[in-house]
Design a protein around this motif. Structure first.
Motif, PDB file in Angstrom:
ATOM      1  N   GLU A   1      14.625  72.632  46.831  1.00 19.95           N
ATOM      2  CA  GLU A   1      14.025  71.302  47.022  1.00 19.95           C
ATOM      3  C   GLU A   1      13.835  70.597  45.686  1.00 19.95           C
TER       4      GLU A   1
ATOM      5  N   PHE B   1       5.326  68.496  47.625  1.00 16.14           N
ATOM      6  CA  PHE B   1       6.637  68.443  48.269  1.00 16.14           C
ATOM      7  C   PHE B   1       6.505  68.513  49.795  1.00 16.14           C
ATOM      8  N   GLU B   2       5.516  69.262  50.278  1.00 18.72           N
ATOM      9  CA  GLU B   2       5.268  69.310  51.729  1.00 18.72           C
ATOM     10  C   GLU B   2       4.870  67.931  52.247  1.00 18.72           C
TER      11      GLU B   2
ATOM     12  N   LYS C   1       6.399  62.355  43.865  1.00 20.12           N
ATOM     13  CA  LYS C   1       7.519  63.302  43.784  1.00 20.12           C
ATOM     14  C   LYS C   1       8.718  62.675  43.065  1.00 20.12           C
TER      15      LYS C   1
ATOM     16  N   ARG D   1       7.771  65.611  52.245  1.00 20.61           N
ATOM     17  CA  ARG D   1       8.672  65.946  53.347  1.00 20.61           C
ATOM     18  C   ARG D   1       8.121  65.418  54.679  1.00 20.61           C
TER      19      ARG D   1
END
Lengths: 347, 347
Positions: free
Chosen positions: A298, A249-250, A263, A253
């Motif tokens: 998230e 997720f990082e 994702k 992003r």
């Protein structure tokens, strides 16, 4: 099998958790005509830790406890007994105030006999362990019930949700555990649904792609191969020491295109799990839990976006308002331990 | 919209159906402490016919009736009222002996308000029709409940199965309707499961193949595209004036290789529906009903063979004993009408 020993990371706390202040009270000790409801303790026994909660007669969480799991039958029972005594002491009550104790255990549980099999994570490998009876003896005869870990999580989530007053209706939800694998617990019309063979909610092994990868269950293209911690770890192995979902997720992003694809695919598969649960059981809520759900909002946003995307092509799906049914598992209380304590009332 | 007029094909019969002789009696009129349970009538209202059943206080079928459906709101209500009066008269009782009437209707039913929408097959197209209230007025105030046709079928199958004594346990099953489309009704732990939005059991629209054909619901590869009467008709259009499933199974029996492939694919897809129902709700029984199930034991055998085939590759599936859970819907009683009558008791 990695025996955890110390109490170094242990903590216990006495607190009146927030829910009580807004929740509905179902009654209080000594009032009414029936026998006075009493305190119960619930334990959520996992591979590395035991979480415990003491519920008061009104259903509020009075105290919680966290202990390291000691593996193997003897360690398990001694550790569970200690956790019960500690959370009772933290809450300022006595063992004799308990109406019952509920345990949530990963493994094959026979809730009628109180036995556990194949709880490999807990070092209980082969024989059937009469856990309820042994722990009850250890606690001087307090009634003990044992339940599958997903079932207690579902019961706990329903208890917390219903008391949060968010919804005037009965308890009705699936607890969708995005852990190493994928499975769910079901509370339907206010009642835990175990199923005829304890397999209710085993959605991880529903095949959804005839050309999908082989699954450890022997089938092919099972939903778990797309929507689980294991699936994420395979698609995005952790490289920087953080859990794979966090790193994925990082990276997404930060704009990494490959990460965005992985994702989105994961969110879409998790959305498929939600859709599957609603099209079969039509649960009012689907609560995202398990390790992957620690991603928090998230994850929720990604799954809700995927559900809205899927609804765009289908007025039928749109009418089911799937995105609105999804929420994150409560984090202010140990929800599975609370569920175990709720089941302890029926012991 | 094809108004059926005559009574030419009508029949009514008074008979004490076999189940009563082996079934468990739950009580009888006038005994016990509560109010005496009374007779109820159930109607299964389909696009071409109305089937009716009178249940006595013990739950036995006393008489049945079959009438042609008259389309449109007025015809529907008049026809339903006539069917109720006729089945009551056939059973030798009076309208005033009825505790209630239950109706099973294809369409969108609000069981709380007793209204029906979009029952296109019945010529009820647009407005909400307060069917329960109107029929109750027509019957001099007898309480009327309305329910989805699949739900009454599931309740009826559970009632018949439980009373057949085949299984000592509670009522727990899915009624899997292989009609034009694919859907199911659920009775879980003895209770009808409607779901939060009345969508429980809508398994026909679970996607099972990302590359599958488009579905009318807007999605792709829905299970209904593989396991339904419509899917069979598309894969094996009828050529000799018999229903497509009958012609297909006849051709397969005669050794037609293409027919064998189509039949096996259909059996495998129906087996997937059974697997899906068990992996989500873990129902004890899956009852095959709907038009395609008129194939009888040939269909049952094919589906059970497919389930055993699938279990061979998966010890997990094998442990669920899927083939043993499947059975055909009872044919000695109008099962949906019986279910409607059971629900009429709760009116």
């Amino acid at each position: 099998m990695g025996v955890s020993s110390g109490r170094s990371s242990d903590e216990s706390s006495k607190r009146k958790v927030g829910m009580g202040t807004v929740g509905k009270r179902r009654g209080s000790a000594g009032s009414g005509n029936g026998p006075a409801p009493r305190y119960t303790v619930g334990l959520d026994i996992g591979g590395t830790k035991i979480l415990g909660a003491l519920l008061d007669p009104a259903g509020d969480v009075v105290s919680t406890v966290r202990r390291s799991t000691v593996h193997g039958a003897d360690g398990l029972i001694a550790g569970a007994a200690r956790a019960v005594r500690d959370v009772v002491a933290s809450g300022g009550v006595e063992l004799s105030d308990l109406a019952g104790v509920g345990l949530g255990i990963p493994g094959i549980v026979d809730h009628r006999s109180g036995t556990v099999k194949h709880a490999v994570n807990l070092g209980v490998n082969d024989d059937e362990l009469p856990l309820a009876g042994l722990l009850s003896d250890e606690l001087g005869g307090v009634p003990v019930v044992v339940e599958n870990d997903l079932n207690v999580a579902a019961v706990g989530a329903a208890h917390v949700l219903e008391r949060s007053g968010a919804d005037g209706d009965h308890e009705d939800l699936a607890f969708l555990a995005l852990g190493t694998g994928l499975a769910s617990g079901l509370v339907l019309d206010g009642r835990l649904r175990r199923g005829a063979s304890g397999a209710a909610g085993e959605i991880g092994h529903v095949p959804v792609d005839p050309l999908g990868p082989d699954c450890s269950c022997g089938q092919r293209g099972c939903l778990e191969r797309f929507a689980s911690g294991k699936a994420l770890e395979a698609a995005w192995p952790s490289r920087h020491g953080k859990p794979s979902p966090v790193e994925l997720f990082e990276a997404a992003r930060a704009g990494d295109e490959e990460a965005i694809v992985v994702k989105d695919r994961f969110a879409s598969a998790t959305a498929a799990a939600v859709r599957l649960l609603v099209l079969t059981t039509d649960v009012r809520h689907v609560v995202l839990g398990g390790g992957v759900a620690q991603l928090g909002t998230e994850l929720l946003d990604a799954v809700q976006d995927a559900l809205r995307e899927q609804a765009k092509v289908s007025p039928f799906l749109g009418s089911l308002k799937l995105a609105e049914r999804v929420r994150l598992a409560p984090t202010h209380v140990p929800v599975a331990a609370v569920g175990a304590a709720v089941l302890g009332r029926r012991s």
